[in-house]
Write a protein that holds these residues in place. Structure first.
Motif, PDB file in Angstrom:
ATOM      1  N   SER A   7       3.409   6.794  66.039  1.00  0.00           N
ATOM      2  CA  SER A   7       3.118   5.356  65.933  1.00  0.00           C
ATOM      3  C   SER A   7       3.350   4.870  64.508  1.00  0.00           C
ATOM      4  CB  SER A   7       1.663   5.058  66.341  1.00  0.00           C
ATOM      5  OG  SER A   7       1.468   5.239  67.724  1.00  0.00           O
ATOM      6  N   LEU A   8       2.880   5.655  63.536  1.00  0.00           N
ATOM      7  CA  LEU A   8       3.043   5.276  62.126  1.00  0.00           C
ATOM      8  C   LEU A   8       4.522   5.258  61.730  1.00  0.00           C
ATOM      9  CD1 LEU A   8       1.551   4.464  59.570  1.00  0.00           C
ATOM     10  CD2 LEU A   8       1.306   6.898  59.008  1.00  0.00           C
ATOM     11  N   LYS A   9       5.295   6.199  62.254  1.00  0.00           N
ATOM     12  CA  LYS A   9       6.741   6.218  61.983  1.00  0.00           C
ATOM     13  C   LYS A   9       7.401   4.956  62.535  1.00  0.00           C
ATOM     14  CE  LYS A   9       7.389  11.242  61.754  1.00  0.00           C
ATOM     15  NZ  LYS A   9       8.059  11.316  60.432  1.00  0.00           N
ATOM     16  N   PHE A  10       6.998   4.557  63.745  1.00  0.00           N
ATOM     17  CA  PHE A  10       7.520   3.320  64.327  1.00  0.00           C
ATOM     18  C   PHE A  10       7.160   2.119  63.455  1.00  0.00           C
ATOM     19  CE2 PHE A  10       7.929   5.237  68.715  1.00  0.00           C
ATOM     20  CZ  PHE A  10       9.266   4.897  68.897  1.00  0.00           C
ATOM     21  N   MET A  11       5.931   2.096  62.957  1.00  0.00           N
ATOM     22  CA  MET A  11       5.479   0.976  62.133  1.00  0.00           C
ATOM     23  C   MET A  11       6.284   0.881  60.843  1.00  0.00           C
ATOM     24  SD  MET A  11       1.350   1.168  62.800  1.00  0.00           S
ATOM     25  CE  MET A  11       0.904  -0.341  61.961  1.00  0.00           C
ATOM     26  N   HIS A  12       6.543   2.027  60.213  1.00  0.00           N
ATOM     27  CA  HIS A  12       7.343   2.027  58.986  1.00  0.00           C
ATOM     28  C   HIS A  12       8.769   1.561  59.257  1.00  0.00           C
ATOM     29  CE1 HIS A  12       4.556   3.578  56.051  1.00  0.00           C
ATOM     30  NE2 HIS A  12       4.231   4.612  56.816  1.00  0.00           N
ATOM     31  N   ILE A  63       3.516  17.279  66.306  1.00  0.00           N
ATOM     32  CA  ILE A  63       3.388  15.886  65.876  1.00  0.00           C
ATOM     33  C   ILE A  63       2.665  15.101  66.957  1.00  0.00           C
ATOM     34  CG2 ILE A  63       5.694  15.255  66.759  1.00  0.00           C
ATOM     35  CD1 ILE A  63       5.858  13.327  64.283  1.00  0.00           C
ATOM     36  N   THR A  64       1.686  14.306  66.563  1.00  0.00           N
ATOM     37  CA  THR A  64       0.868  13.564  67.526  1.00  0.00           C
ATOM     38  C   THR A  64       1.431  12.165  67.755  1.00  0.00           C
ATOM     39  OG1 THR A  64      -0.567  12.624  65.818  1.00  0.00           O
ATOM     40  CG2 THR A  64      -1.182  14.799  66.707  1.00  0.00           C
ATOM     41  N   HIS A  96      -0.832   0.125  67.763  1.00  0.00           N
ATOM     42  CA  HIS A  96      -1.606   1.362  67.589  1.00  0.00           C
ATOM     43  C   HIS A  96      -1.197   2.471  68.555  1.00  0.00           C
ATOM     44  CE1 HIS A  96      -3.944  -0.144  71.037  1.00  0.00           C
ATOM     45  NE2 HIS A  96      -4.453   1.076  71.140  1.00  0.00           N
ATOM     46  N   ASP A  97      -0.630   2.125  69.715  1.00  0.00           N
ATOM     47  CA  ASP A  97      -0.238   3.128  70.711  1.00  0.00           C
ATOM     48  C   ASP A  97       1.274   3.212  70.906  1.00  0.00           C
ATOM     49  OD1 ASP A  97      -2.606   4.316  71.416  1.00  0.00           O
ATOM     50  OD2 ASP A  97      -2.973   3.060  73.172  1.00  0.00           O
ATOM     51  N   ILE A  98       2.042   2.620  70.021  1.00  0.00           N
ATOM     52  CA  ILE A  98       3.484   2.539  70.237  1.00  0.00           C
ATOM     53  C   ILE A  98       4.164   3.916  70.206  1.00  0.00           C
ATOM     54  CG2 ILE A  98       4.187   2.196  67.830  1.00  0.00           C
ATOM     55  CD1 ILE A  98       6.160   0.036  68.896  1.00  0.00           C
ATOM     56  N   GLY A  99       3.484   4.906  69.635  1.00  0.00           N
ATOM     57  CA  GLY A  99       4.057   6.250  69.549  1.00  0.00           C
ATOM     58  C   GLY A  99       3.850   7.116  70.775  1.00  0.00           C
ATOM     59  N   HIS A 100       3.179   6.588  71.796  1.00  0.00           N
ATOM     60  CA  HIS A 100       2.970   7.391  73.010  1.00  0.00           C
ATOM     61  C   HIS A 100       4.295   7.716  73.679  1.00  0.00           C
ATOM     62  CE1 HIS A 100      -1.173   8.250  73.888  1.00  0.00           C
ATOM     63  NE2 HIS A 100      -1.539   7.059  73.460  1.00  0.00           N
ATOM     64  N   GLY A 101       4.403   8.964  74.135  1.00  0.00           N
ATOM     65  CA  GLY A 101       5.598   9.382  74.851  1.00  0.00           C
ATOM     66  C   GLY A 101       5.475   9.110  76.336  1.00  0.00           C
ATOM     67  N   LYS A 103      15.016  21.721  69.145  1.00  0.00           N
ATOM     68  CA  LYS A 103      13.631  21.960  68.743  1.00  0.00           C
ATOM     69  C   LYS A 103      13.188  20.819  67.844  1.00  0.00           C
ATOM     70  CE  LYS A 103      13.368  26.978  69.197  1.00  0.00           C
ATOM     71  NZ  LYS A 103      13.063  28.270  68.521  1.00  0.00           N
ATOM     72  N   ILE A 104      12.271  20.014  68.349  1.00  0.00           N
ATOM     73  CA  ILE A 104      11.809  18.841  67.608  1.00  0.00           C
ATOM     74  C   ILE A 104      10.357  19.042  67.187  1.00  0.00           C
ATOM     75  CG2 ILE A 104      11.470  16.348  67.663  1.00  0.00           C
ATOM     76  CD1 ILE A 104      14.420  17.280  67.819  1.00  0.00           C
ATOM     77  N   ASN A 105      10.112  18.906  65.888  1.00  0.00           N
ATOM     78  CA  ASN A 105       8.751  19.011  65.364  1.00  0.00           C
ATOM     79  C   ASN A 105       8.561  17.989  64.247  1.00  0.00           C
ATOM     80  OD1 ASN A 105       9.998  20.163  63.031  1.00  0.00           O
ATOM     81  ND2 ASN A 105      10.001  22.155  64.066  1.00  0.00           N
ATOM     82  N   GLU A 106       7.443  18.073  63.576  1.00  0.00           N
ATOM     83  CA  GLU A 106       7.110  17.089  62.542  1.00  0.00           C
ATOM     84  C   GLU A 106       8.144  17.073  61.411  1.00  0.00           C
ATOM     85  OE1 GLU A 106       3.279  15.792  59.767  1.00  0.00           O
ATOM     86  OE2 GLU A 106       3.389  17.810  60.616  1.00  0.00           O
ATOM     87  N   GLU A 107       8.668  18.242  61.059  1.00  0.00           N
ATOM     88  CA  GLU A 107       9.571  18.352  59.914  1.00  0.00           C
ATOM     89  C   GLU A 107      10.903  17.630  60.140  1.00  0.00           C
ATOM     90  OE1 GLU A 107      10.020  22.459  58.970  1.00  0.00           O
ATOM     91  OE2 GLU A 107       7.913  22.734  58.419  1.00  0.00           O
TER      92      GLU A 107
END
Length: 412
Positions: free
Chosen positions: A124-129, A118-119, A99-104, A268-272
Motif C-alpha cells: 500500500s505504501l509503495k502504491f502511495m509513493h 512483503i505485506t 489504506h488497503d490499496i496494496g491488497h492482492g 521469485k518476488i520478495n521485498e528486495e
C-alpha cells in the motif's frame, strides 16, 4: 473539451451510508486511477461468499465507505473545537482511501503463496509513493499521516488504531453483506462520541456502551465470519493451489495464466526486488486472474493442482476439525498415511490435502487502549471504565488449532 474541477465533485450511492460525496478533484482523480479502480476486482472477504452468499462486496466499496466516515469524523471534531486544517483533512481522506490499496487478489491469499516477505501494508505504501510521484507531491502529507510521522498523532489513530475508521466501516459493511446482525455497530454514534485530548483520540463517557458493543461485535464477527471454519478451509485451499502452481512453475511446468499471474508464478518476488516495475504488474493482478486460472487448472495433468482447483470451483471443500489443543504430529501423520493408502501420491503431495494450522483472535489489545473521557476530564482504559466484566476477557488472545483433510480419503 477540458473538464472543469466542478465536474469532479461527484456523489456515489452506497447501500449503507446513502450518498457519499467526493470532496475535491484530487480525491476524484485518485479514485479514477487504474490502481484504485483495481479494488473493484478485489473481494473484501476473500472466499467468504462460499459461506455467506451475499458477501460479494469489494475493497472498492470499503475504501469509499471509509472516505465517507472520515469526512463525518472531521466535521464532528471541528464542531468540538479541534483544529483540523483543510490540508490535514485532505491528507486524512487520501490516507484512509488508500489504506488497503496494496491488497492482492482475494485479499490475503497472495501474501502466503506467490509473493513472500512483503505485506499488503508495505505494498500500500509503495502504491502511495508511486501515486505521489504522478500527482507531483500532493500526497506528501497523507503519507506522513499514514506512516505516523506527522506530529499530530491523533490523525494517525484515525487511520490505524483499535477504534479507527477502517474498523468502523468493515464491521458494519461485512455485517450488512453477510447478513450477520451481530456486527451491525453504530458507526455514527461512535464518531459522534469522539474527541481529542492531549493529541490523543478518545471517546466521551456517554459513548462507553457503543464502544462495548463495538468490541463485542468485533469478537463475534471474527468467530462467526472471518474465522468461520468453512471460510478457513476455503482460504487455505486457495493458498495451497497457488503454492502448488508456484512449485510447478519453478519446475518449468507450463501453466495457463494471465501475463500478470505468470510473472508472479515464474519469478521469485520478495521485498528486495519489489520495485516500481513489479508494482505495476501487481496492479494488473486481481481476483479475475486467479479465478480464470483455477478454472483452467481443473484440467491440468498434475493431479494435485487439478484436484485442489476442482474442489474450490465445485465447493467440495476439505473437512476441518478445530480444537483448543495443538494437533499432534502423530495424529497428522496417521491421517496422511490413511490418505496415501488410498491415493498414488508422494508424502510431500499429500500435505496439500492434509495440513494443520492455528487461528487466533484478540478483540481488545490493552497495549493500544481505547480511552474513555469522563466528565472531570480524566482518561481511563475502556477495560477498567466499563462495568462489563467480559471486556477484561476480550483482551486475552484466544488461539485454536485445526486440521484439514479430505472428507473422502480417495481422490476421484
Amino acid at each position: 473539451m477540458k473538464k472543469t474541477s466542478t465536474n469532479k465533485l461527484k456523489i456515489l450511492n452506497d447501500p449503507i451510508y446513502g450518498f457519499i460525496r467526493i470532496p475535491n478533484s484530487l480525491i476524484f482523480d485518485i479514485i479514477e486511477h487504474p490502481y484504485f479502480q483495481r479494488l473493484r476486482r478485489i473481494s473484501q472477504m476473500g472466499l467468504s461468499n462460499l459461506v455467506y452468499p451475499g458477501a460479494n462486496h469489494t475493497r472498492f466499496h470499503h475504501a469509499v465507505g471509509c472516505l465517507d466516515l472520515m469526512q463525518k469524523t472531521v466535521r464532528v471534531l471541528r464542531v468540538k473545537g479541534i483544529q483540523i486544517s483543510s490540508e490535514e483533512e485532505n491528507a486524512l481522506c487520501v490516507a484512509i482511501l488508500l489504506h488497503d490499496i496494496g491488497h492482492g487478489a482475494f485479499s490475503h491469499a497472495l501474501e502466503h503463496s506467490i509473493v513472500s516477505g512483503i505485506t499488503h501494508e508495505e505494498i500500500s505504501l509503495k502504491f502511495m509513493h508511486k501515486l505521489n510521484e504522478e500527482f507531483e507531491g500532493q500526497l506528501d502529507l497523507a503519507i506522513q499521516v499514514f506512516t505516523d510521522k506527522y506530529p499530530r498523532k491523533f490523525l494517525h489513530q484515525l487511520i490505524s488504531s483499535q477504534l479507527d475508521i477502517d474498523r468502523l466501516d468493515y464491521l458494519k459493511r461485512d455485517s450488512f453483506y453477510t447478513g450477520v446482525a451481530e456486527g451491525n455497530i453504530s458507526s455514527d454514534r461512535l464518531i459522534a462520541m469522539m474527541n481529542v485530548v492531549d493529541d490523543e483520540l478518545v471517546i466521551e463517557k456517554k459513548g462507553i456502551y457503543s464502544v462495548e458493543k463495538f468490541l463485542i461485535a468485533r469478537r463475534l464477527m471474527y468467530w462467526q465470519v472471518y474465522l468461520h471454519k468453512t471460510g478457513i478451509v476455503a482460504e487455505h485451499m486457495l493458498v495451497k493451489v497457488l503454492m502448488r502452481a508456484k512449485e510447478l512453475a519453478e519446475q518449468k511446468v507450463t501453466l495457463f495464466a494471465s501475463k500478470a499471474l505468470s510473472f508472479f508464478l515464474y519469478n521469485k518476488i520478495n521485498e528486495e526486488n519489489f520495485d516500481n516495475q513489479v508494482l505495476d504488474i501487481f496492479s494488473r493482478l486481481d481476483d479475475y486472474d486467479l479465478l480464470s486460472a483455477i478454472k483452467e487448472w481443473t484440467n491440468h495433468s498434475d493431479k494435485v493442482l487439478s484436484k485442489l482447483s476442482s474442489m474450490i470451483v465445485d465447493r467440495e471443500l476439505l473437512k476441518i476439525e478445530i480444537q483448543d489443543k495443538k494437533i499432534s504430529k502423530q495424529n497428522q501423520d496417521k491421517i496422511i498415511d490413511q490418505f496415501l493408502d488410498k491415493n498414488e501420491l508422494h508424502k510431500s503431495e499429500a500435505t496439500y490435502f492434509v495440513f494443520t494450522g492455528e487461528i487466533s483472535n484478540q478483540a481488545y489489545n490493552k497495549k493500544q487502549p481505547i480511552k474513555i473521557l469522563n466528565k472531570k476530564g480524566k482518561l481511563k482504559d475502556i477495560a477498567k471504565a466499563s462495568d462489563q466484566l467480559n471486556l477484561q476477557a476480550l483482551s486475552k488472545p484466544v488461539t485454536k488449532h485445526f486440521i484439514c483433510y479430505p472428507k473422502k480419503m480417495r481422490l476421484a
